[in-house]
Design an enzyme around this catalytic site. Structure first.
Site, PDB file in Angstrom:
ATOM      1  N   LYS A 127       0.933  -1.381   0.075  1.00  0.00           N
ATOM      2  CA  LYS A 127      -0.111  -0.051  -0.064  1.00  0.00           C
ATOM      3  C   LYS A 127       0.974   1.226  -0.005  1.00  0.00           C
ATOM      4  O   LYS A 127       2.060   1.194   0.574  1.00  0.00           O
ATOM      5  CB  LYS A 127      -0.935   0.086   1.014  1.00  0.00           C
ATOM      6  CG  LYS A 127      -2.064   1.061   1.206  1.00  0.00           C
ATOM      7  CD  LYS A 127      -2.755   0.913   2.449  1.00  0.00           C
ATOM      8  CE  LYS A 127      -3.925   2.014   2.621  1.00  0.00           C
ATOM      9  NZ  LYS A 127      -4.795   1.761   3.996  1.00  0.00           N
ATOM     10  N   SER A 197      -9.347   1.926   3.243  1.00  0.00           N
ATOM     11  CA  SER A 197      -8.621   2.327   2.213  1.00  0.00           C
ATOM     12  C   SER A 197      -7.645   1.759   1.532  1.00  0.00           C
ATOM     13  O   SER A 197      -6.860   2.028   0.660  1.00  0.00           O
ATOM     14  CB  SER A 197      -7.904   3.682   2.847  1.00  0.00           C
ATOM     15  OG  SER A 197      -6.968   3.149   3.862  1.00  0.00           O
ATOM     16  N   SER A 221     -10.015  -0.215   7.296  1.00  0.00           N
ATOM     17  CA  SER A 221      -9.394   0.042   6.090  1.00  0.00           C
ATOM     18  C   SER A 221      -9.143  -1.251   5.273  1.00  0.00           C
ATOM     19  O   SER A 221      -8.792  -1.377   4.114  1.00  0.00           O
ATOM     20  CB  SER A 221      -8.341   0.999   6.200  1.00  0.00           C
ATOM     21  OG  SER A 221      -8.666   2.148   6.660  1.00  0.00           O
TER      22      SER A 221
END
Length: 552
Positions: A127, A197, A221
């Site tokens: 990420k 996210s 997330s």
């Protein structure tokens, strides 16, 4: 020029020789982890995939260690599939093929010596919050478009030292503030949200672009995108994995989160990144894992959940009909495997927790207070709330910390008073969500499904798929939570359920959609001093998880 490998050349570079130095610089302060005993791996002869990109992480490890797959061949398959099918998903923000092939060749030499760590040669997606020194780190935001990491996050240091191969960074919702990742299409249906996210990491896994991925979980997330993409995620106990070198959202709620297609795959990654780190003092308090490492296979027996009690805080009736049927089916599977269900109620989250969250978010983003207009409208609105919260009295923030401790012990009492092993919750409250509609959901009010209980309590959670909706065909997942430091028992439970219902094996029917991913190599690291090359240093005041259920 990049050298691609053919399926016939996968043993290239496996001859004896000194192990080459890896190409990424290290970070001081991380405590070396003891070598784990090799878990039970699939029989190489039983692995049926002909395209290496379709291999699970465990299958890839088995073939790599047996000398039947070269790390460069596995990397090549992942990059080729990403280029051929990635246009619709847009999950990658950047790739690093040239250094990745160098890492793959170094991994091959380590494997040839016969004593390589489990993840040696396994490609991984990271990420766009985790720092890798000398590579861009942008949190998918214009504000950081020219930012170069000054050093390595502790999590990446451990993966690099394990011989993992970094394919690239994946898209996050901007600064990981929202829970949609709208720039990423869901591999199951491109106009549907992947959640966020960590949406880019979940999409990469579902689309078979990489066998493993790193996400984070601040308010669901990692769990929310895992549910929407049909993959698995682990939100560890707060303090189990170091936050050092990770762009923060809220220091006291952020959790690095290993993700995989299956829970067993995610467990391999979890075992590699967890452990004490001098840079993150909370990690010094975590009890050690078993010397043999974490389980990756289900226990034998027809009733592996016998004697375990599961609390159910949310009824299936609260979900859309198709999701309610899947959630009911998952609860029925628990009973079928010997578990017992009990209705429970989670404690109410104190209202003051919102103010504390906003303060932490504002403290980080005040360094760009004059650039808020460069954020997306939704992100800007949340950041402005955080900046405004900086004016609240310090006593109010201290009250937030106390309310947090009170809440955590109340959460633990739900377990002691009901003799629970785990709680079970859905991973989504809507049967799919259009990408446009999902863009307005923020980390401060995520996706209409209970998730923040785990971030406020610091408790561990596993997320795994429970099937696909009969109405929309979209994946649906569940959350299984425990009290702090009980990851091993949660994994044992999850692996039993995964073995009985291996929904993770279902793959989306991707159409060919070419994508040219930006290809980057190493440059001079940023100035720091934080690895993220931003003002990301955590305050000395920190949340400390406990399994204590005593009232405060």
């Amino acid at each position: 020029m990049l050298q691609r490998v053919s399926r016939r050349s996968f043993l290239r570079g496996a001859s004896a020789g000194a192990v080459g130095a890896t190409v990424l610089p290290g970070a001081a302060g991380a405590v070396p982890l003891p070598r784990r005993r090799t878990p039970q791996l699939p029989d190489p002869a039983a692995v049926g995939a002909t395209d290496p990109a379709q291999l699970s992480a465990l299958e890839a490890v088995s073939l790599l260690r047996a000398g039947q797959l070269h790390p460069a061949e596995l990397l090549d398959a992942c990059l080729r599939r990403s280029a051929d099918y990635g246009g619709g998903t847009n999950a990658w923000i950047r790739s690093y093929p040239e250094p990745a092939y160098e890492q793959a060749e170094a991994a091959a030499r380590r494997l040839a010596q016969g004593d390589a760590p489990l993840l040696c040669g396994v490609p991984i997606a990271v990420k766009d919050l985790f720092a890798v020194g000398g590579l861009p780190l942008t949190a998918s935001s214009q504000i950081l478009e020219s930012n170069i990491a000054a050093g390595d996050s502790t999590v990446w240091t451990r993966l690099r030292d394990s011989g993992a191969v970094l394919i690239g960074h994946t898209h996050t919702d901007e600064f990981a503030i929202m829970t949609a990742t709208p720039q990423v299409g869901n591999p199951w249906k491109l106009d549907e949200s992947v959640g966020g996210s960590s949406g880019g990491s979940a999409a990469v896994l579902a689309a078979r672009f990489a066998p493993l991925a790193l996400g984070t979980d601040t308010g669901g997330s990692a769990r929310l995108p895992a549910s929407r993409c049909g993959v698995s995620a682990i939100k560890p106990t707060f303090g189990r994995c170091s936050r050092y070198g990770v762009i923060p959202v809220m220091w006291s709620r952020d959790h690095p989160a290993p993700m995989g297609r299956s829970l067993a795959d995610a467990t391999l990654l979890f075992d590699a990144i967890a452990g004490p780190d001098l840079h993150d003092p909370v990690t010094q308090l975590a009890p050690a894992f078993p010397a043999a490492g974490l389980p990756t296979t289900a226990a034998d027996g027809a009733k592996p959940l016998r004697g375990r009690v599961f609390g159910v805080p949310m009824a299936a009736a609260a979900l859309p009909a198709a999701l309610g049927a899947l959630f009911t089916g998952f609860l029925d599977l628990i009973v079928e495997l010997g578990g017992e269900l009990r209705d429970v109620r989670l404690p109410a989250e104190p209202g003051g927790l919102f103010d504390g969250n906003a303060v932490e978010l504002g403290m980080y983003h005040r360094q760009w207070a004059d650039q808020v207009t460069r954020l997306s409208p939704f992100s800007a609105a949340v950041v402005e709330m955080g900046l405004a919260a900086l004016s609240i009295p310090s006593t109010q923030y201290l009250q937030f910390a106390r309310d947090r401790a009170v809440y955590q012990r109340a959460y633990n009492r739900v377990f002691t008073e009901n003799d629970l092993t785990a709680i079970v919750l859905p991973g989504a409250a809507t049967d799919g969500m259009p990408r446009v509609a999902a863009s307005a959901a923020s980390i401060l009010g995520a996706d209409k499904v209970p998730v923040t209980w785990a971030n406020f309590s610091g408790a561990p959670v596993i997320a795994l798929p429970a099937g696909r909706s009969a109405a929309t065909g979209m994946p649906f997942g569940v959350q299984l939570g425990g009290v702090p430091w009980t990851e091993v028992e949660l994994l044992e439970i999850g692996l039993a359920l995964e073995a009985a219902a291996p929904h993770w094996r279902e793959a989306p029917p991707l159409a060919r959609s070419p994508l040219r991913i930006p290809e980057i190599s190493f440059v001079a690291p940023g100035h720091g001093p934080d690895p993220t090359n931003t003002d990301a240093g955590a305050p000395a005041l920190s949340f400390l998880p406990t399994a204590d259920a005593t009232s405060l």
